[in-house]
Design an enzyme around this catalytic site. Structure first.
Site, short mmCIF file in Angstrom:
data_model
loop_
_atom_site.label_atom_id
_atom_site.label_comp_id
_atom_site.label_asym_id
_atom_site.label_seq_id
_atom_site.Cartn_x
_atom_site.Cartn_y
_atom_site.Cartn_z
N GLU A 1 0.80 -1.22 0.00
CA GLU A 1 0.00 0.00 0.00
C GLU A 1 0.84 1.27 0.00
OE1 GLU A 1 -2.08 -0.79 3.64
OE2 GLU A 1 -0.55 0.20 4.83
N CYS B 1 6.37 -7.04 7.65
CA CYS B 1 7.60 -6.48 8.21
C CYS B 1 8.07 -7.37 9.36
CB CYS B 1 7.35 -5.07 8.73
SG CYS B 1 8.84 -4.29 9.39
N CYS C 1 6.74 -4.29 15.35
CA CYS C 1 6.38 -3.28 16.35
C CYS C 1 4.93 -3.51 16.80
CB CYS C 1 6.50 -1.88 15.75
SG CYS C 1 8.14 -1.54 15.11
N CYS D 1 1.81 -1.48 15.32
CA CYS D 1 1.69 -1.39 13.87
C CYS D 1 1.05 -2.64 13.30
CB CYS D 1 3.10 -1.21 13.30
SG CYS D 1 3.20 -1.48 11.54
N SER E 1 12.47 5.99 14.38
CA SER E 1 11.32 5.68 15.23
C SER E 1 11.84 5.48 16.65
CB SER E 1 10.63 4.39 14.76
OG SER E 1 10.04 4.58 13.52
N CYS F 1 -0.03 2.54 8.78
CA CYS F 1 0.70 1.52 8.05
C CYS F 1 0.14 0.11 8.23
CB CYS F 1 2.13 1.62 8.58
SG CYS F 1 3.16 0.26 8.30
S1 SF4 Z 1 6.24 0.37 12.33
FE1 SF4 Z 1 7.47 0.10 10.48
S2 SF4 Z 1 9.20 -1.10 11.22
FE2 SF4 Z 1 7.64 -1.33 12.79
S3 SF4 Z 1 6.50 -3.20 12.19
FE3 SF4 Z 1 5.46 -1.45 11.26
S4 SF4 Z 1 6.31 -1.35 9.20
FE4 SF4 Z 1 7.72 -2.56 10.43
#
Ligand code: SF4
Length: 350
Positions: free
Chosen positions: A84, A105, A109, A112, A210, A329
């Site tokens: 996306e 990913c 995190c 997310c 981050s 995200c």
């Molecule tokens: S915040 Fe970024 S680095 Fe962390 S899990 Fe989501 S996509 Fe991955």
């Protein structure tokens, strides 16, 4: 098979085979990647080069926010995976495009949706560039263009570093997208060696870290990967990046209720950033399905921001765009994947 447009070598081979004037290739690239003309209009600049395959990605869905200027674009890769991009139309008239570097990913995190997908597959250079190309075409139809490109979508960019470097080289290349390096920002969980290599190579392309806490325990609890990159090492890396780049490092700080938003957290952050050239970006939290984390209240965000500013730290308190289209995200892709899996009566990793 049609020649892929983003494959410079293959395109040059096709040009030679069809005895096309290099000037026509230049016009074609300018029309498509700088003016973002529609496919047919752009291709008409070099008709001898047809058939040319312009897009490795298929735009599968588009969701436009009804409350602000955000649009989420869901793309399907040739392997059938979803990724996306998000278009943010800021009130000032600026347009920012947020792109993905991976599907899923591995950083995992807790705040997310992408990190909870249980999969990670890197996108190719062409697949990342095509996000900018297709979003640029949508924006051009509105009389806009992508002014800023940020790598803050799905994926940790430094887990796909070779592709990241190739993409940025194409984005800033005057013969390709010709974007200003200053308008590009790469966000990372803090892969320290990757950050240093990147800063050496691209002194004007922005880096965002981050950070989310300057205390190891809360940081590691919300970002498991942080165990590999302790805070003193991160701070030293930011210091080194400062000597290599001509712009401040952006520090991203998600405001999480009871996790990192107390007065003591603000004091610790003030101390941690002492002597660094950084810009603090406080981000209200867009809750993720199933996450037990909650965002800080507006009053807490403001008090935290005020404390940082009073201490002389350059600070921006952002507001979240696209809440109604799950612009954070990975949220929409995760939901879409779950819906498809349910429809296919399969079990997926939630
Ligand atoms: S915040 Fe970024 S680095 Fe962390 S899990 Fe989501 S996509 Fe991955």
């Amino acid at each position: 098979m049609d020649t892929p447009f983003f494959d410079a070598q293959a395109l040059d081979g096709l040009r030679k085979a069809t005895r096309t004037d290099p000037e026509q290739v230049r016009l074609l690239r300018n029309a498509l990647l700088k003016d973002f003309e529609p496919d047919a209009q752009g291709l008409a600049r070099a008709p001898a080069l047809a058939p040319l395959s312009l897009h490795p990605l298929v735009l599968e869905q588009r969701h436009d926010s009804k409350i602000d200027g955000a649009s989420k674009l869901l793309f399907r890769t040739p392997a059938g995976l979803l990724t996306e991009s998000v278009i943010l139309r800021i009130a000032t008239g600026r347009t920012t495009l947020c792109v993905s570097s991976q599907v899923g990913c591995a950083a995992a995190c807790r705040f997310c949706a992408t990190g909870t997908m249980g999969i990670a597959r890197s996108l190719s250079t062409e697949e990342v560039l095509d996000q900018v190309f297709q979003a640029g075409q949508l924006l051009a139809a509105e009389g806009r263009r992508p002014r800023n490109v940020v790598f803050m979508g799905m994926g940790e960019p430094f887990h796909n570093e070779d592709v990241l470097v190739q993409v940025i080289e194409r984005l800033i290349d005057p013969a390709w997208f010709n974007l200003s390096p200053k308008k590009i920002l790469v966000s990372t969980v803090g892969i320290t060696d990757g950050m240093l290599r990147f800063a050496r190579r691209f002194p004007s392309v922005g880096l965002a870290l981050s950070l989310h806490s300057v205390r190891d325990e809360p940081r590691q609890s919300i970002m498991p990967i942080a165990k590999r990159y302790p805070l003193p090492q991160l701070r030293q890396t930011v210091q080194q990046v400062n000597t290599l780049q001509d712009r401040p490092v952006m520090l991203e700080y998600l405001m999480l209720d009871g996790v990192n938003d107390t007065d003591a957290d603000a004091d610790a952050l003030i101390e941690w950033t002492q002597g660094l050239d950084v810009h603090l970006n406080l981000i209200p939290f867009n809750p993720v399905d199933g996450a037990e984390l909650r965002g800080s209240s507006k009053a807490r965000c403001s008090a935290f921001s005020d404390a940082l500013k009073a201490a002389g730290r350059t600070t921006t308190l952002r507001h979240s765009l696209g809440r109604d289209i799950e612009a954070a995200c990975g949220q929409l892709v995760k939901r879409e994947n779950l819906a498809r899996a349910r429809a296919a009566d399969r079990t997926v990793v939630p």
